[in-house]
Design a protein around this motif. Structure first.
Motif, PDB file in Angstrom:
ATOM      1  N   PRO A  92      27.666  23.032  -8.361  1.00 54.60           N
ATOM      2  CA  PRO A  92      28.851  22.519  -9.084  1.00 54.60           C
ATOM      3  C   PRO A  92      29.255  21.128  -8.407  1.00 54.60           C
ATOM      4  O   PRO A  92      29.986  20.878  -7.237  1.00 54.60           O
ATOM      5  CB  PRO A  92      29.681  23.381  -8.726  1.00 54.60           C
ATOM      6  N   PRO A  93      29.358  20.021  -9.145  1.00 53.62           N
ATOM      7  CA  PRO A  93      29.705  18.523  -8.720  1.00 53.62           C
ATOM      8  C   PRO A  93      31.345  18.512  -8.352  1.00 53.62           C
ATOM      9  O   PRO A  93      31.550  17.705  -7.823  1.00 53.62           O
ATOM     10  CB  PRO A  93      29.352  17.634  -9.983  1.00 53.62           C
ATOM     11  N   HIS A  94      32.044  19.425  -9.036  1.00 53.38           N
ATOM     12  CA  HIS A  94      33.493  19.355  -8.631  1.00 53.38           C
ATOM     13  C   HIS A  94      33.835  20.074  -7.419  1.00 53.38           C
ATOM     14  O   HIS A  94      35.122  19.827  -6.902  1.00 53.38           O
ATOM     15  CB  HIS A  94      34.182  20.098  -9.976  1.00 53.38           C
ATOM     16  N   LEU A  95      32.862  20.694  -6.942  1.00 56.78           N
ATOM     17  CA  LEU A  95      33.339  21.201  -5.299  1.00 56.78           C
ATOM     18  C   LEU A  95      32.954  20.377  -4.265  1.00 56.78           C
ATOM     19  O   LEU A  95      31.952  19.664  -4.339  1.00 56.78           O
ATOM     20  CB  LEU A  95      32.426  22.610  -5.221  1.00 56.78           C
ATOM     21  N   THR A  96      33.420  20.464  -3.165  1.00 60.01           N
ATOM     22  CA  THR A  96      33.051  19.805  -1.944  1.00 60.01           C
ATOM     23  C   THR A  96      31.817  20.677  -1.196  1.00 60.01           C
ATOM     24  O   THR A  96      31.723  21.880  -1.728  1.00 60.01           O
ATOM     25  CB  THR A  96      34.263  19.571  -1.127  1.00 60.01           C
ATOM     26  N   ALA A  97      31.290  20.016  -0.416  1.00 59.67           N
ATOM     27  CA  ALA A  97      30.276  20.709   0.197  1.00 59.67           C
ATOM     28  C   ALA A  97      30.787  21.774   1.101  1.00 59.67           C
ATOM     29  O   ALA A  97      30.215  22.977   1.201  1.00 59.67           O
ATOM     30  CB  ALA A  97      29.536  19.687   1.343  1.00 59.67           C
ATOM     31  N   LEU A  98      32.014  21.744   1.821  1.00 54.49           N
ATOM     32  CA  LEU A  98      32.657  22.620   2.777  1.00 54.49           C
ATOM     33  C   LEU A  98      32.843  23.942   1.754  1.00 54.49           C
ATOM     34  O   LEU A  98      32.846  25.076   2.176  1.00 54.49           O
ATOM     35  CB  LEU A  98      33.745  22.127   3.400  1.00 54.49           C
ATOM     36  N   GLU A  99      33.469  23.591   0.368  1.00 51.23           N
ATOM     37  CA  GLU A  99      33.799  24.811  -0.401  1.00 51.23           C
ATOM     38  C   GLU A  99      32.433  25.323  -0.768  1.00 51.23           C
ATOM     39  O   GLU A  99      32.494  26.730  -0.690  1.00 51.23           O
ATOM     40  CB  GLU A  99      34.361  24.148  -1.633  1.00 51.23           C
ATOM     41  N   TRP A 100      31.566  24.785  -1.287  1.00 56.61           N
ATOM     42  CA  TRP A 100      30.164  25.390  -1.517  1.00 56.61           C
ATOM     43  C   TRP A 100      29.622  26.246  -0.396  1.00 56.61           C
ATOM     44  O   TRP A 100      29.116  27.337  -0.429  1.00 56.61           O
ATOM     45  CB  TRP A 100      29.183  24.273  -1.981  1.00 56.61           C
ATOM     46  N   VAL A 101      29.605  25.598   0.524  1.00 55.03           N
ATOM     47  CA  VAL A 101      28.787  26.416   1.796  1.00 55.03           C
ATOM     48  C   VAL A 101      29.811  27.420   2.181  1.00 55.03           C
ATOM     49  O   VAL A 101      29.074  28.682   2.436  1.00 55.03           O
ATOM     50  CB  VAL A 101      28.512  25.456   2.886  1.00 55.03           C
ATOM     51  N   THR A 102      30.945  27.456   2.224  1.00 53.94           N
ATOM     52  CA  THR A 102      31.727  28.454   2.572  1.00 53.94           C
ATOM     53  C   THR A 102      31.738  29.740   1.470  1.00 53.94           C
ATOM     54  O   THR A 102      31.661  30.880   1.877  1.00 53.94           O
ATOM     55  CB  THR A 102      33.524  28.179   2.803  1.00 53.94           C
ATOM     56  N   GLU A 114      35.389  33.445   9.853  1.00 53.42           N
ATOM     57  CA  GLU A 114      34.076  33.257  10.206  1.00 53.42           C
ATOM     58  C   GLU A 114      33.412  32.344   9.273  1.00 53.42           C
ATOM     59  O   GLU A 114      32.556  31.621   9.555  1.00 53.42           O
ATOM     60  CB  GLU A 114      33.337  34.521  10.573  1.00 53.42           C
ATOM     61  N   ALA A 115      33.359  32.822   8.075  1.00 57.57           N
ATOM     62  CA  ALA A 115      32.673  31.827   6.937  1.00 57.57           C
ATOM     63  C   ALA A 115      33.042  30.404   7.009  1.00 57.57           C
ATOM     64  O   ALA A 115      32.271  29.551   7.033  1.00 57.57           O
ATOM     65  CB  ALA A 115      33.011  32.320   5.454  1.00 57.57           C
ATOM     66  N   LYS A 116      34.401  30.004   7.419  1.00 58.75           N
ATOM     67  CA  LYS A 116      34.914  28.557   7.499  1.00 58.75           C
ATOM     68  C   LYS A 116      34.211  28.135   8.905  1.00 58.75           C
ATOM     69  O   LYS A 116      33.715  26.990   8.780  1.00 58.75           O
ATOM     70  CB  LYS A 116      36.335  28.485   7.390  1.00 58.75           C
ATOM     71  N   ALA A 117      34.314  28.660   9.738  1.00 58.29           N
ATOM     72  CA  ALA A 117      33.920  28.223  11.293  1.00 58.29           C
ATOM     73  C   ALA A 117      32.347  28.078  10.998  1.00 58.29           C
ATOM     74  O   ALA A 117      31.889  26.993  11.550  1.00 58.29           O
ATOM     75  CB  ALA A 117      34.226  29.404  12.264  1.00 58.29           C
ATOM     76  N   SER A 119      30.734  27.440   8.350  1.00 57.09           N
ATOM     77  CA  SER A 119      30.410  26.238   7.140  1.00 57.09           C
ATOM     78  C   SER A 119      30.636  25.042   8.212  1.00 57.09           C
ATOM     79  O   SER A 119      29.822  24.166   7.986  1.00 57.09           O
ATOM     80  CB  SER A 119      31.438  26.609   6.406  1.00 57.09           C
ATOM     81  N   LEU A 120      31.776  24.923   8.871  1.00 56.20           N
ATOM     82  CA  LEU A 120      31.921  23.659   9.871  1.00 56.20           C
ATOM     83  C   LEU A 120      30.807  23.490  10.605  1.00 56.20           C
ATOM     84  O   LEU A 120      30.415  22.292  10.548  1.00 56.20           O
ATOM     85  CB  LEU A 120      33.194  23.763  10.224  1.00 56.20           C
ATOM     86  N   ASP A 121      30.068  24.152  11.294  1.00 53.95           N
ATOM     87  CA  ASP A 121      29.438  24.407  12.197  1.00 53.95           C
ATOM     88  C   ASP A 121      27.932  23.683  11.570  1.00 53.95           C
ATOM     89  O   ASP A 121      27.487  22.846  12.084  1.00 53.95           O
ATOM     90  CB  ASP A 121      29.228  25.724  13.070  1.00 53.95           C
ATOM     91  N   VAL A 122      27.680  24.491  10.414  1.00 53.54           N
ATOM     92  CA  VAL A 122      26.270  24.004  10.002  1.00 53.54           C
ATOM     93  C   VAL A 122      26.446  22.566   9.030  1.00 53.54           C
ATOM     94  O   VAL A 122      25.349  22.167   9.180  1.00 53.54           O
ATOM     95  CB  VAL A 122      25.843  25.293   8.966  1.00 53.54           C
ATOM     96  N   LEU A 123      27.516  22.354   8.754  1.00 54.67           N
ATOM     97  CA  LEU A 123      27.797  21.289   8.011  1.00 54.67           C
ATOM     98  C   LEU A 123      27.667  19.938   8.991  1.00 54.67           C
ATOM     99  O   LEU A 123      26.994  18.781   8.842  1.00 54.67           O
ATOM    100  CB  LEU A 123      28.964  21.002   7.180  1.00 54.67           C
ATOM    101  N   LYS A 124      28.080  20.215  10.294  1.00 54.13           N
ATOM    102  CA  LYS A 124      27.791  19.376  11.442  1.00 54.13           C
ATOM    103  C   LYS A 124      26.417  19.272  11.694  1.00 54.13           C
ATOM    104  O   LYS A 124      25.755  18.141  11.816  1.00 54.13           O
ATOM    105  CB  LYS A 124      28.696  19.812  12.480  1.00 54.13           C
ATOM    106  N   GLN A 125      25.641  20.438  11.879  1.00 58.67           N
ATOM    107  CA  GLN A 125      24.262  20.689  11.987  1.00 58.67           C
ATOM    108  C   GLN A 125      23.605  19.537  11.175  1.00 58.67           C
ATOM    109  O   GLN A 125      22.317  18.768  11.659  1.00 58.67           O
ATOM    110  CB  GLN A 125      23.579  21.820  11.995  1.00 58.67           C
ATOM    111  N   VAL A 126      23.815  19.491   9.913  1.00 63.84           N
ATOM    112  CA  VAL A 126      23.023  18.855   8.928  1.00 63.84           C
ATOM    113  C   VAL A 126      23.425  17.354   8.700  1.00 63.84           C
ATOM    114  O   VAL A 126      23.188  16.772   7.898  1.00 63.84           O
ATOM    115  CB  VAL A 126      22.734  19.405   7.721  1.00 63.84           C
ATOM    116  N   LEU A 153      21.360  28.064   5.407  1.00 68.80           N
ATOM    117  CA  LEU A 153      21.479  28.419   6.900  1.00 68.80           C
ATOM    118  C   LEU A 153      22.923  29.117   7.222  1.00 68.80           C
ATOM    119  O   LEU A 153      23.048  29.729   8.294  1.00 68.80           O
ATOM    120  CB  LEU A 153      21.347  27.149   7.807  1.00 68.80           C
ATOM    121  N   VAL A 154      23.881  28.830   6.480  1.00 68.86           N
ATOM    122  CA  VAL A 154      25.165  29.343   6.808  1.00 68.86           C
ATOM    123  C   VAL A 154      25.338  30.887   7.339  1.00 68.86           C
ATOM    124  O   VAL A 154      26.098  30.992   8.347  1.00 68.86           O
ATOM    125  CB  VAL A 154      26.159  28.940   5.842  1.00 68.86           C
ATOM    126  N   ALA A 155      24.741  31.590   6.924  1.00 71.70           N
ATOM    127  CA  ALA A 155      24.883  33.033   7.387  1.00 71.70           C
ATOM    128  C   ALA A 155      23.671  33.347   8.329  1.00 71.70           C
ATOM    129  O   ALA A 155      23.844  34.759   8.748  1.00 71.70           O
ATOM    130  CB  ALA A 155      24.774  34.061   6.006  1.00 71.70           C
TER     131      ALA A 155
END
Length: 167
Positions: A92-102, A114-117, A119-126, A153-155
């Motif tokens: 969805p183009p209106h969401l941020t990557a953080l919202e989508w991955v979370t 845990e979902a937020k943590a 998500s932050l970790d995996v977004l840093k990895q990529v 990868l998030v879960a």
């Protein structure tokens, strides 16, 4: 227990009632062990994506069996243990990557914190941590691919399926 076991998978389509049936998959068999990396290689139209769709339970094969992590993708507890990135990801183009991955982390059963943590970790990895709060609709194709990888990868899934990861 195998990470993936396919036995005699067959899938056919009949584009029109007046045309002959086309066999897409004919007796596909394979086993993938936990920790093993397995890749499908073949020309366009060879059935790679169709096999992936059967593994994910997105299409019903004509015959054969698919076992994922000792069970079926129809079982939500199995589906939560599988990460998937499609060839042509649409987010969805209106969401941020953080919202989508979370969101995907929550779908996989992780609690809010845990979902937020994760998500932050995996977004840093990529390497999307600096743009994770931008709308996905503003991303380049490569950034969208990385968001898709983060979502897969998030879960911390037991099985990761990437369809055309180099595209």
């Amino acid at each position: 227990m195998k990470a993936l076991r396919i036995d005699g998978l067959t899938f056919s389509v009949q584009p029109h009632f007046w045309t002959p049936t086309l066999d897409i998959l004919r007796g596909v068999c394979l086993e993938v062990e936990p920790g093993e990396i397995f890749g499908f290689l073949g020309p366009n139209g060879a059935g790679k994506t169709t096999t992936i769709k059967a593994i994910l339970g997105l299409l019903q094969p004509k015959s054969g069996t698919v076992e994922v992590l000792g069970g079926s993708m129809q079982d939500p507890s199995i589906g939560q243990r599988v990460g998937f990135m499609p060839e042509r990801a649409f987010f969805p183009p209106h969401l941020t990557a953080l919202e989508w991955v979370t969101h995907h982390a929550r779908l996989a059963g992780l609690g809010a914190g845990e979902a937020k943590a994760r998500s932050l970790d995996v977004l840093k990895q990529v390497e999307l941590d600096e743009s994770m709060n931008r709308k996905i609709g503003t991303y380049s194709k490569g950034m969208v691919q990385r968001a898709g990888l983060a979502q897969a990868l998030v879960a911390e899934p037991d099985l990761i399926i990437l369809d055309e990861p180099m595209s």
